[in-house]
Write a protein that holds these residues in place. Structure first.
Motif, short mmCIF file in Angstrom:
data_model
loop_
_atom_site.label_atom_id
_atom_site.label_comp_id
_atom_site.label_asym_id
_atom_site.label_seq_id
_atom_site.Cartn_x
_atom_site.Cartn_y
_atom_site.Cartn_z
N ASP A 1 11.27 6.89 3.80
CA ASP A 1 10.23 7.33 2.87
C ASP A 1 10.85 7.91 1.62
O ASP A 1 12.03 8.30 1.59
CB ASP A 1 9.34 8.37 3.55
CG ASP A 1 10.14 9.54 4.08
OD1 ASP A 1 10.93 9.34 5.03
OD2 ASP A 1 10.02 10.66 3.53
N TYR A 2 10.06 7.98 0.56
CA TYR A 2 10.58 8.41 -0.73
C TYR A 2 11.12 9.83 -0.68
O TYR A 2 12.23 10.11 -1.18
CB TYR A 2 9.49 8.31 -1.81
CG TYR A 2 9.92 8.95 -3.11
CD1 TYR A 2 10.92 8.36 -3.89
CD2 TYR A 2 9.36 10.16 -3.56
CE1 TYR A 2 11.35 8.95 -5.08
CE2 TYR A 2 9.78 10.74 -4.74
CZ TYR A 2 10.77 10.14 -5.49
OH TYR A 2 11.20 10.72 -6.65
N ASP A 3 10.37 10.75 -0.09
CA ASP A 3 10.81 12.16 -0.09
C ASP A 3 12.16 12.31 0.57
O ASP A 3 13.02 13.08 0.09
CB ASP A 3 9.77 13.03 0.61
CG ASP A 3 8.48 13.15 -0.18
OD1 ASP A 3 8.52 12.96 -1.42
OD2 ASP A 3 7.43 13.43 0.42
N ILE B 1 6.16 5.22 -7.10
CA ILE B 1 5.09 4.41 -7.68
C ILE B 1 4.21 3.93 -6.54
O ILE B 1 4.72 3.49 -5.51
CB ILE B 1 5.68 3.21 -8.45
CG1 ILE B 1 6.49 3.67 -9.66
CG2 ILE B 1 4.58 2.23 -8.86
CD1 ILE B 1 7.43 2.61 -10.18
N GLU B 2 2.91 3.98 -6.71
CA GLU B 2 1.98 3.47 -5.71
C GLU B 2 0.99 2.54 -6.37
O GLU B 2 0.43 2.87 -7.43
CB GLU B 2 1.21 4.62 -5.04
CG GLU B 2 2.06 5.59 -4.27
CD GLU B 2 1.26 6.78 -3.78
OE1 GLU B 2 0.06 6.89 -4.15
OE2 GLU B 2 1.82 7.62 -3.05
N THR B 3 0.78 1.39 -5.76
CA THR B 3 -0.30 0.50 -6.20
C THR B 3 -0.79 -0.25 -4.98
O THR B 3 -0.21 -0.17 -3.90
CB THR B 3 0.14 -0.44 -7.33
OG1 THR B 3 -1.00 -1.14 -7.83
CG2 THR B 3 1.17 -1.46 -6.84
N VAL C 1 7.62 -0.40 -12.41
CA VAL C 1 9.04 -0.17 -12.17
C VAL C 1 9.80 -0.12 -13.48
O VAL C 1 10.67 0.76 -13.69
CB VAL C 1 9.61 -1.26 -11.24
CG1 VAL C 1 11.14 -1.21 -11.21
CG2 VAL C 1 9.06 -1.09 -9.82
N LEU C 2 9.49 -1.03 -14.39
CA LEU C 2 10.15 -1.01 -15.71
C LEU C 2 9.88 0.31 -16.43
O LEU C 2 10.79 0.90 -17.03
CB LEU C 2 9.67 -2.18 -16.55
CG LEU C 2 10.02 -3.59 -16.07
CD1 LEU C 2 9.47 -4.64 -17.03
CD2 LEU C 2 11.52 -3.76 -15.88
N ALA C 3 8.64 0.79 -16.37
CA ALA C 3 8.30 2.06 -17.02
C ALA C 3 9.06 3.21 -16.38
O ALA C 3 9.55 4.12 -17.09
CB ALA C 3 6.78 2.30 -16.93
N TYR D 1 10.99 4.31 -6.46
CA TYR D 1 10.52 3.86 -5.15
C TYR D 1 9.09 3.37 -5.31
O TYR D 1 8.19 4.14 -5.63
CB TYR D 1 10.57 5.04 -4.19
CG TYR D 1 10.29 4.76 -2.73
CD1 TYR D 1 11.33 4.73 -1.81
CD2 TYR D 1 8.99 4.57 -2.27
CE1 TYR D 1 11.08 4.51 -0.46
CE2 TYR D 1 8.74 4.34 -0.93
CZ TYR D 1 9.78 4.31 -0.02
OH TYR D 1 9.54 4.11 1.31
N ALA D 2 8.88 2.07 -5.10
CA ALA D 2 7.56 1.48 -5.35
C ALA D 2 6.94 1.01 -4.04
O ALA D 2 7.54 0.23 -3.30
CB ALA D 2 7.69 0.31 -6.32
N SER D 3 5.72 1.49 -3.78
CA SER D 3 4.98 1.13 -2.57
C SER D 3 3.76 0.32 -2.96
O SER D 3 2.98 0.73 -3.82
CB SER D 3 4.53 2.38 -1.81
OG SER D 3 5.64 3.12 -1.36
N MET D 4 3.59 -0.81 -2.30
CA MET D 4 2.41 -1.66 -2.48
C MET D 4 1.70 -1.76 -1.13
O MET D 4 2.35 -1.94 -0.10
CB MET D 4 2.81 -3.05 -2.96
CG MET D 4 3.28 -3.11 -4.39
SD MET D 4 4.36 -4.54 -4.73
CE MET D 4 5.96 -3.87 -4.26
N SER D 5 0.38 -1.64 -1.14
CA SER D 5 -0.38 -1.73 0.11
C SER D 5 -1.68 -2.47 -0.16
O SER D 5 -1.96 -2.88 -1.28
CB SER D 5 -0.65 -0.33 0.67
OG SER D 5 -1.41 0.44 -0.25
#
Length: 400
Positions: free
Chosen positions: A111-113, A199-201, A183-185, A124-128
């Motif tokens: 996990d990110y933390d 990042i979460e989306t 991610v680029l941002a 760290y990018a999470s997609m769900s």
């Protein structure tokens, strides 16, 4: 050979994603020069590899659409050693991508933390499917179910017809593109702050954000948008028409374009018809106008009518099939079909980039989608310093 003149050269991405949204995001990052390591389960791999038919050289076709410019490492994260190696990879990475259900990466210790304590520069990018938290966060999702819950199926299809899914897994692709931009941002902000971030989306959020004016029709006016098929709610004529030998779309809603259309069809009488004089009139009397135009346009051959409308500067197009798309001179000129070569399965087509850059050739150094576990040895050596004996021991124990 990878290009050294791309903006993400030197950026390392540990890609734990599967199916479509996450792999598509990783592919776009790889297009810009990032080093993508795709982490897959030994002997199984990304489920897209087995989704089919149709298949090509042992992989489902969709796999090839989202996995160029990557290296594949086979790693069994169900084992303690596999989890430990996955964590080592994350700590060497600039970016981690994952699209498991919420909580899975935490159970793996990824996990990110946890990772950010040892790698504070990590993006760290999470997609769900439905989002990282909330009442539906644990629900599984496919593009089909998301198109239903997020409203798009209710506004897609012919007037009065059944709900229709869009022709591709559109919101997987849009979610991947949104995550790519995020991610680029985050990488750009890291150059200032020195720190990464999470990042979460999700498919649902990407779809709802994509509703645009359809959502505002409801939010501002309290009115449910209708299904319009190929028509436009506020422009008439604007739709697909059957021609003598196919289909043509015509967008001539504004009065100057409508007048030119009428001249091409030799129906100048429609220009002064009180039912159709202004755009508002044509919108209010669309069925009457379409009955007239349908009968006129079906008398014409598609290419001949397109040529006449092009000359009159009326927006129009043949409705192309895939053969028509990839033989279209503009598509070919913009190099939207590329070819990649793999030593094992030979040449494979891939789609060209949607964006071109003046400072570098984005297609320079592109590589074909990898075979499962193709780069396990070299990634373990290059990223983690493992020697051949260590790699052999991991292989013998079934970790890789």
């Amino acid at each position: 050979m990878k290009s050294t003149n791309k903006p993400l050269t030197g950026i390392r991405v540990a890609d734990f994603t599967r199916i479509l949204a996450g792999p598509y995001c990783a592919q776009l990052l790889g297009d810009l020069g990032a080093e993508i390591v795709k982490v897959e389960i030994p002997q199984e791999g990304d489920p897209l590899r087995t989704q089919g038919p149709p298949f090509h050289e042992g992989n489902g076709l969709t796999y090839y659409a989202a996995n160029r410019n990557k290296r594949s490492i086979a790693l069994d994260m169900r084992t303690d050693r596999g989890k430990a190696i996955a964590r080592e990879l994350c700590l060497k990475a600039d970016v981690v991508l994952e699209n498991f259900r919420p909580g899975v990466m935490q159970r793996l210790g990824l996990d990110y933390d946890s990772l950010a304590l040892d790698n504070p520069r990590l993006v760290y990018a999470s997609m769900s499917g439905f989002g990282a938290d909330g009442p539906d966060s644990m629900k599984g999702a496919f593009d089909l179910t998301i198109q239903a819950v997020g409203g798009y199926m209710n506004i897609t299809g012919d007037r009065g017809g059944a709900p229709i899914k869009m022709g591709t897994s559109a919101f997987d692709i849009i979610t991947g593109t949104n995550c790519y931009a995020a991610v680029l941002a985050a990488l750009l902000q890291r150059t200032v702050s020195g720190r990464g971030q999470r990042i979460e989306t999700s498919l649902l959020e990407s779809e709802v954000a994509f509703l645009a004016n359809a959502a505002l029709e409801y939010l501002i006016l309290g009115r449910e948008p209708e299904k319009w098929g190929s028509e436009h709610a506020q422009q008439v004529p604007y739709k697909a028409f059957r021609s003598q030998d196919g289909w043509i779309v015509i967008g001539a809603g504004f009065s100057n374009l409508f007048a030119e259309l009428c001249k091409v069809l030799k129906r100048q009488d429609l220009i002064s018809d009180p039912r159709f004089i202004e755009l508002q009139d044509r919108v209010n009397n669309r069925d009457e106008l379409y009955a007239i135009l349908d009968a006129e346009i079906v008398r014409h051959r598609t290419e001949e009518l397109v040529a006449k409308l092009d000359a009159a500067k009326v927006p129009c197009s043949v409705v192309n099939n895939m053969k028509g798309v990839f033989s279209h001179p503009q598509v070919r000129h913009r190099q939207m079909e590329q070819r990649l070569h793999h030593e094992q399965y030979g040449e494979i087509p891939t789609l060209g980039p949607a964006v071109k850059f003046s400072a570098f050739d984005i297609t320079d150094g592109w590589s074909a989608p990898p075979v499962l576990g193709e780069h396990t040895h070299e990634v373990l050596h290059e990223w983690l310093g493992y020697d051949p004996e260590q790699v052999a021991e991991l292989r013998d124990s079934g970790v890789i």
